[in-house]
Design a protein around this motif. Sequence first.
Motif, PDB file in Angstrom:
ATOM      1  N   PHE A 232       2.288 -21.156  32.441  1.00  0.00           N
ATOM      2  CA  PHE A 232       3.438 -21.497  31.613  1.00  0.00           C
ATOM      3  C   PHE A 232       4.762 -21.087  32.261  1.00  0.00           C
ATOM      4  CE2 PHE A 232       0.406 -22.700  28.586  1.00  0.00           C
ATOM      5  CZ  PHE A 232       1.041 -23.358  27.543  1.00  0.00           C
ATOM      6  N   THR A 234       5.358 -21.994  35.477  1.00  0.00           N
ATOM      7  CA  THR A 234       5.496 -22.863  36.641  1.00  0.00           C
ATOM      8  C   THR A 234       6.308 -24.105  36.329  1.00  0.00           C
ATOM      9  OG1 THR A 234       3.467 -24.139  36.203  1.00  0.00           O
ATOM     10  CG2 THR A 234       3.243 -22.096  37.475  1.00  0.00           C
ATOM     11  N   GLY A 235       6.938 -24.647  37.366  1.00  0.00           N
ATOM     12  CA  GLY A 235       7.666 -25.898  37.214  1.00  0.00           C
ATOM     13  C   GLY A 235       6.751 -27.056  36.909  1.00  0.00           C
ATOM     14  N   ASP A 236       5.517 -27.038  37.434  1.00  0.00           N
ATOM     15  CA  ASP A 236       4.585 -28.122  37.157  1.00  0.00           C
ATOM     16  C   ASP A 236       4.251 -28.215  35.670  1.00  0.00           C
ATOM     17  OD1 ASP A 236       4.444 -29.057  39.722  1.00  0.00           O
ATOM     18  OD2 ASP A 236       2.633 -27.947  40.248  1.00  0.00           O
ATOM     19  N   ARG A 237       4.190 -27.075  35.001  1.00  0.00           N
ATOM     20  CA  ARG A 237       3.971 -27.100  33.551  1.00  0.00           C
ATOM     21  C   ARG A 237       5.128 -27.801  32.865  1.00  0.00           C
ATOM     22  NH1 ARG A 237       7.235 -24.744  29.247  1.00  0.00           N
ATOM     23  NH2 ARG A 237       5.853 -24.356  27.477  1.00  0.00           N
ATOM     24  N   ASP A 238       6.360 -27.507  33.298  1.00  0.00           N
ATOM     25  CA  ASP A 238       7.526 -28.153  32.697  1.00  0.00           C
ATOM     26  C   ASP A 238       7.488 -29.660  32.921  1.00  0.00           C
ATOM     27  OD1 ASP A 238       8.352 -25.608  31.998  1.00  0.00           O
ATOM     28  OD2 ASP A 238       9.703 -25.401  33.719  1.00  0.00           O
ATOM     29  N   VAL A 239       7.172 -30.055  34.150  1.00  0.00           N
ATOM     30  CA  VAL A 239       7.103 -31.480  34.478  1.00  0.00           C
ATOM     31  C   VAL A 239       6.021 -32.168  33.658  1.00  0.00           C
ATOM     32  CG1 VAL A 239       6.493 -33.123  36.298  1.00  0.00           C
ATOM     33  CG2 VAL A 239       8.047 -31.233  36.794  1.00  0.00           C
ATOM     34  N   MET A 241       4.441 -31.361  30.802  1.00  0.00           N
ATOM     35  CA  MET A 241       4.634 -31.447  29.354  1.00  0.00           C
ATOM     36  C   MET A 241       5.819 -32.341  29.003  1.00  0.00           C
ATOM     37  SD  MET A 241       3.494 -27.811  27.746  1.00  0.00           S
ATOM     38  CE  MET A 241       1.800 -27.232  28.009  1.00  0.00           C
ATOM     39  N   ALA A 242       6.912 -32.265  29.785  1.00  0.00           N
ATOM     40  CA  ALA A 242       8.048 -33.146  29.521  1.00  0.00           C
ATOM     41  C   ALA A 242       7.656 -34.604  29.703  1.00  0.00           C
ATOM     42  CB  ALA A 242       9.210 -32.787  30.451  1.00  0.00           C
ATOM     43  N   SER A 243       6.865 -34.892  30.746  1.00  0.00           N
ATOM     44  CA  SER A 243       6.427 -36.263  30.989  1.00  0.00           C
ATOM     45  C   SER A 243       5.520 -36.757  29.862  1.00  0.00           C
ATOM     46  CB  SER A 243       5.693 -36.354  32.324  1.00  0.00           C
ATOM     47  OG  SER A 243       5.185 -37.653  32.532  1.00  0.00           O
ATOM     48  N   PRO A 257      11.507 -32.738  39.653  1.00  0.00           N
ATOM     49  CA  PRO A 257      12.062 -32.097  38.468  1.00  0.00           C
ATOM     50  C   PRO A 257      11.606 -32.754  37.186  1.00  0.00           C
ATOM     51  CG  PRO A 257      13.760 -32.516  40.123  1.00  0.00           C
ATOM     52  CD  PRO A 257      12.532 -33.231  40.571  1.00  0.00           C
ATOM     53  N   ALA A 258      11.554 -31.993  36.091  1.00  0.00           N
ATOM     54  CA  ALA A 258      11.152 -32.543  34.797  1.00  0.00           C
ATOM     55  C   ALA A 258      12.199 -33.517  34.290  1.00  0.00           C
ATOM     56  CB  ALA A 258      10.968 -31.388  33.815  1.00  0.00           C
TER      57      ALA A 258
END
Length: 258
Positions: A232, A234-239, A241-243, A257-258
């Motif tokens: 939670f 990490t940037g990959d989590r942001d990307v 979930m936003a996607s 980037p997300a």
Amino acid sequence: MTARVELDTTDRVITVRLNAPPLNAFDTEMRRALAEAVTSIADDPDGHAVVLYGGPRCFAAGADVKQLAGFGFEEIVGWNRALQETFTRFAQLPVPVIAAITGYALGGGMELALAADFRVAATGAVLGLPEVQLGIMPGSGGTQRLARLVGPARAKELMMTGRRVPAGEAADLGIVDRIADDPYAAALEFARELAAGPRFAIQAVKEAVDRGLDSPLADGLALERSLIAGLFATGDRDVGMASFLRNGPGKATFGEPA
């Protein structure tokens, strides 16, 4: 890198090409070249997946028996420890490792393939741990990794007889995950798919499964909780979930980037 092992990186996938034809035998020079290769890969932030490949004719047919025949107790202890540790370092890489098996994967060759997370074999490939026929036994992870894949009784049968296993049977036993006419192309395709995914989530899955297998269930569950919490941050989590919230499932492009 020495000529015995060649590295090539494309689309965040590193190919480790064994290059000692015709059989890619494991002698001291090959072992040192593999150790250099795994060190280089571990230090490479751009490699998100690894493919082990021995060329179109043979993955690796095991140790150089002529060299082994000259070893006594003192020599084999250090030599075997170094080879075992090298294979274990491939197993412990924090990225998916796929073995593309053509021709023979025997003895140390099969043990290197067993250190991978996945194995893709040609239809005519043959695998086996025939060391018993030399009056010895597998010593580079085979007794441990094969038993974890197929169970202790089947592993003992394969190692005590030393028989060679065709690719179809190896797939039925769970030693081989996929069979393909061109295992290298199939392994590359799978590796690119994994390399395009969320690196830290895939790393966490590998760590949870591999470490959990050798731990009590409660310890494995604790590790799982720790790993998912860390993701939670990490940037990959942001990307991801936003996607999902914006476009629905399966639309994320990781590394952006997300």
